[in-house]
Design a protein around this motif. Structure first.
Motif, PDB file in Angstrom:
ATOM      1  N   ILE A  99       0.839  -1.212   0.000  1.00 25.11           N
ATOM      2  CA  ILE A  99       0.000   0.000   0.000  1.00 25.11           C
ATOM      3  C   ILE A  99       0.865   1.249   0.000  1.00 25.11           C
ATOM      4  O   ILE A  99       0.573   2.222  -0.703  1.00 25.11           O
ATOM      5  N   LEU A 100       1.929   1.243   0.768  1.00 21.15           N
ATOM      6  CA  LEU A 100       2.836   2.404   0.767  1.00 21.15           C
ATOM      7  C   LEU A 100       3.443   2.608  -0.619  1.00 21.15           C
ATOM      8  O   LEU A 100       3.602   3.748  -1.071  1.00 21.15           O
ATOM      9  N   GLY A 101       3.763   1.526  -1.300  1.00 22.32           N
ATOM     10  CA  GLY A 101       4.263   1.624  -2.666  1.00 22.32           C
ATOM     11  C   GLY A 101       3.226   2.218  -3.604  1.00 22.32           C
ATOM     12  O   GLY A 101       3.542   3.070  -4.449  1.00 22.32           O
ATOM     13  N   ALA A 102       1.985   1.781  -3.466  1.00 25.55           N
ATOM     14  CA  ALA A 102       0.911   2.333  -4.298  1.00 25.55           C
ATOM     15  C   ALA A 102       0.739   3.821  -4.030  1.00 25.55           C
ATOM     16  O   ALA A 102       0.560   4.616  -4.968  1.00 25.55           O
ATOM     17  N   TYR A 154      -8.628  -2.483  -1.683  1.00 28.47           N
ATOM     18  CA  TYR A 154      -9.553  -2.867  -0.623  1.00 28.47           C
ATOM     19  C   TYR A 154      -9.098  -4.125   0.115  1.00 28.47           C
ATOM     20  O   TYR A 154      -9.244  -4.210   1.334  1.00 28.47           O
ATOM     21  N   ALA A 155      -8.563  -5.086  -0.606  1.00 31.00           N
ATOM     22  CA  ALA A 155      -8.119  -6.329   0.038  1.00 31.00           C
ATOM     23  C   ALA A 155      -7.010  -6.049   1.055  1.00 31.00           C
ATOM     24  O   ALA A 155      -6.964  -6.674   2.120  1.00 31.00           O
ATOM     25  N   TYR A 156      -6.140  -5.105   0.729  1.00 30.23           N
ATOM     26  CA  TYR A 156      -5.064  -4.754   1.664  1.00 30.23           C
ATOM     27  C   TYR A 156      -5.620  -4.005   2.869  1.00 30.23           C
ATOM     28  O   TYR A 156      -5.169  -4.227   4.000  1.00 30.23           O
ATOM     29  N   TYR A 157      -6.601  -3.121   2.632  1.00 36.87           N
ATOM     30  CA  TYR A 157      -7.213  -2.387   3.740  1.00 36.87           C
ATOM     31  C   TYR A 157      -7.933  -3.343   4.685  1.00 36.87           C
ATOM     32  O   TYR A 157      -8.128  -3.041   5.861  1.00 36.87           O
ATOM     33  N   PHE A 158      -8.340  -4.491   4.187  1.00 35.90           N
ATOM     34  CA  PHE A 158      -8.983  -5.524   4.985  1.00 35.90           C
ATOM     35  C   PHE A 158      -7.932  -6.417   5.649  1.00 35.90           C
ATOM     36  O   PHE A 158      -8.007  -6.709   6.843  1.00 35.90           O
TER      37      PHE A 158
END
Length: 179
Positions: free
Chosen positions: A29-32, A52-56
């Motif tokens: 996520i930090l890379g994104a 969303y999958a990472y936020y979950f």
């Protein structure tokens, strides 16, 4: 790997897997966000949906690691690992779908790769176009070694799903041998 890391994986596989999922997920996520805010590559709707999958998974993995530490129900930890694995598998499929859209193997969603419609009359066209900021899903903003960010997301998601599934299998085996 160091002996300490190997010993932790053997002694606490659920915690080790949860920490790995949370760390790799957070790095992804930090890379994104770096590509979005640091380099100015605006994400398309499919890119945003893949987050969303990472936020979950990241907070759930952190809770699994904490739960393992404080002695939470093994059934709950097993269910959480299975949920992470399924969520990341879904995300891997979404990444493959998005990669296929970028390679023009199949059509993408209308809202980010179709034709613009409903722009109104010619007089209001300029005003309408100023309000549009469509980032196309079928144009890869960045590629490295032939893979776009969607392709890398698919690979990372499969890896995280495999880690979660491995830990769930180890936990399942431990539960069934204890009975």
């Amino acid at each position: 790997m160091t002996d300490i890391t190997t010993d932790m994986i053997r002694a606490r596989p659920v915690a080790a897997a949860a920490i790995a999922i949370a760390a790799v997920g957070a790095a992804t996520i930090l890379g994104a966000w770096f590509f979005q805010y640091g380099l100015g590559l605006k994400p398309c709707p499919l890119c945003l949906e893949q987050r969303y999958a990472y936020y979950f998974a990241i907070p759930l993995a952190a809770m699994v690691a904490l739960g393992d530490q404080v002695g939470a129900s093994r059934k709950v930890l097993l269910a959480a690992l299975i949920a992470i694995a399924l969520g990341m598998l879904w995300n891997a499929g979404l990444g493959v779908y998005h990669s296929g859209v970028e390679w023009k193997w199949w059509a993408g969603p209308q809202e980010c790769s179709g034709a613009l419609e409903g722009l109104g009359s010619a007089g209001g066209l300029a005003n309408r176009l100023e309000s549009f900021n469509v980032v196309r899903c079928d144009d890869a903003a960045w590629r490295f070694l032939g893979l776009s960010l969607a392709g890398y997301n698919a690979l990372i998601s499969v890896a995280l799903a495999a880690i979660a599934a491995w830990a769930a299998a180890v936990e399942w085996r431990a539960r069934t041998t204890d009975l």
